[in-house]
Design a protein around this motif. Structure first.
Motif, PDB file in Angstrom:
ATOM      1  N   SER A   1       5.262  26.101   3.087  1.00  0.00           N
ATOM      2  CA  SER A   1       5.124  25.425   4.376  1.00  0.00           C
ATOM      3  C   SER A   1       6.491  25.262   5.043  1.00  0.00           C
ATOM      4  O   SER A   1       7.525  25.242   4.365  1.00  0.00           O
ATOM      5  CB  SER A   1       4.483  24.051   4.186  1.00  0.00           C
ATOM      6  OG  SER A   1       5.404  23.152   3.598  1.00  0.00           O
ATOM      7  N   PRO A   2       6.487  25.108   6.354  1.00  0.00           N
ATOM      8  CA  PRO A   2       7.744  24.841   7.062  1.00  0.00           C
ATOM      9  C   PRO A   2       8.439  23.575   6.538  1.00  0.00           C
ATOM     10  O   PRO A   2       9.669  23.535   6.478  1.00  0.00           O
ATOM     11  CB  PRO A   2       7.307  24.682   8.517  1.00  0.00           C
ATOM     12  CG  PRO A   2       6.045  25.478   8.624  1.00  0.00           C
ATOM     13  CD  PRO A   2       5.382  25.308   7.287  1.00  0.00           C
ATOM     14  N   ASP A   3       7.664  22.574   6.152  1.00  0.00           N
ATOM     15  CA  ASP A   3       8.251  21.351   5.587  1.00  0.00           C
ATOM     16  C   ASP A   3       8.972  21.641   4.278  1.00  0.00           C
ATOM     17  O   ASP A   3      10.056  21.114   4.037  1.00  0.00           O
ATOM     18  CB  ASP A   3       7.179  20.276   5.354  1.00  0.00           C
ATOM     19  CG  ASP A   3       6.756  19.594   6.636  1.00  0.00           C
ATOM     20  OD1 ASP A   3       7.472  19.725   7.659  1.00  0.00           O
ATOM     21  OD2 ASP A   3       5.714  18.916   6.612  1.00  0.00           O
TER      22      ASP A   3
ATOM     23  N   ILE B   1      10.286  24.468   3.367  1.00  0.00           N
ATOM     24  CA  ILE B   1      11.489  25.233   3.702  1.00  0.00           C
ATOM     25  C   ILE B   1      12.580  24.287   4.194  1.00  0.00           C
ATOM     26  O   ILE B   1      13.735  24.379   3.773  1.00  0.00           O
ATOM     27  CB  ILE B   1      11.169  26.318   4.754  1.00  0.00           C
ATOM     28  CG1 ILE B   1      10.265  27.386   4.131  1.00  0.00           C
ATOM     29  CG2 ILE B   1      12.451  26.940   5.307  1.00  0.00           C
ATOM     30  CD1 ILE B   1       9.691  28.378   5.117  1.00  0.00           C
ATOM     31  N   GLU B   2      12.216  23.360   5.061  1.00  0.00           N
ATOM     32  CA  GLU B   2      13.199  22.410   5.587  1.00  0.00           C
ATOM     33  C   GLU B   2      13.724  21.484   4.487  1.00  0.00           C
ATOM     34  O   GLU B   2      14.925  21.212   4.420  1.00  0.00           O
ATOM     35  CB  GLU B   2      12.583  21.587   6.731  1.00  0.00           C
ATOM     36  CG  GLU B   2      13.510  20.568   7.334  1.00  0.00           C
ATOM     37  CD  GLU B   2      14.765  21.162   7.984  1.00  0.00           C
ATOM     38  OE1 GLU B   2      15.676  20.373   8.303  1.00  0.00           O
ATOM     39  OE2 GLU B   2      14.854  22.391   8.162  1.00  0.00           O
TER      40      GLU B   2
END
Length: 106
Positions: free
Chosen positions: A7-9, A11-12
Motif C-alpha cells: 500500500s502507499p501507506d 511505502i511511506e
C-alpha cells in the motif's frame, strides 16, 4: 517478486523509517568518527566512507524488513509489552483515584 500488493501507506512508512535509520546511523558515525569505526572493524577510514555511500539503500532495506536502528542504551519494548504496561498503569491510576475519592492516604 511478491504477489502481495504494497500500500502507499506502507511505502511511506518504510521511507520514513528508512530516513530515521539513516539519521541514527549518521549521528552515531559523527559521535564515534569514521576513523574509530574503521579501527573497530579493522579497515581503513576510506572503506567506511565508501560504505556510507550505500547507507540510504541499506537504511531503507532495514526499514522494509521491519527493522530499526536504536542506540545500545535504548530500551526496546514490543507491542505486547507496551499494551501490558498501559493496562497495568490504567489499573493503578484507577485505584489511586478511588483512594483519593474515599479520602484514603496514598
Amino acid at each position: 517478486m511478491s504477489t502481495e500488493e504494497v500500500s502507499p501507506d506502507e511505502i511511506e512508512n518504510t521511507r520514513m523509517l528508512g530516513a530515521r535509520n539513516e539519521t541514527e546511523i549518521l549521528r552515531a558515525v559523527a559521535r564515534t568518527t569514521q576513523a574509530r569505526a574503521a579501527d573497530c572493524l579493522g579497515v581503513s577510514a576510506s572503506t567506511i566512507s565508501r560504505t556510507l555511500e550505500d547507507l540510504p539503500r541499506w537504511s531503507h532495506l532495514l526499514a522494509a524488513l521491519g527493522l530499526q536502528i536504536a542506540p545500545l542504551d535504548s530500551m526496546v519494548v514490543d507491542q505486547t509489552e507496551l499494551t501490558a504496561l498501559e493496562s497495568m498503569s490504567e489499573k493503578y491510576l484507577q485505584m489511586r483515584r478511588q483512594q483519593r475519592l474515599k479520602g484514603m492516604p496514598s
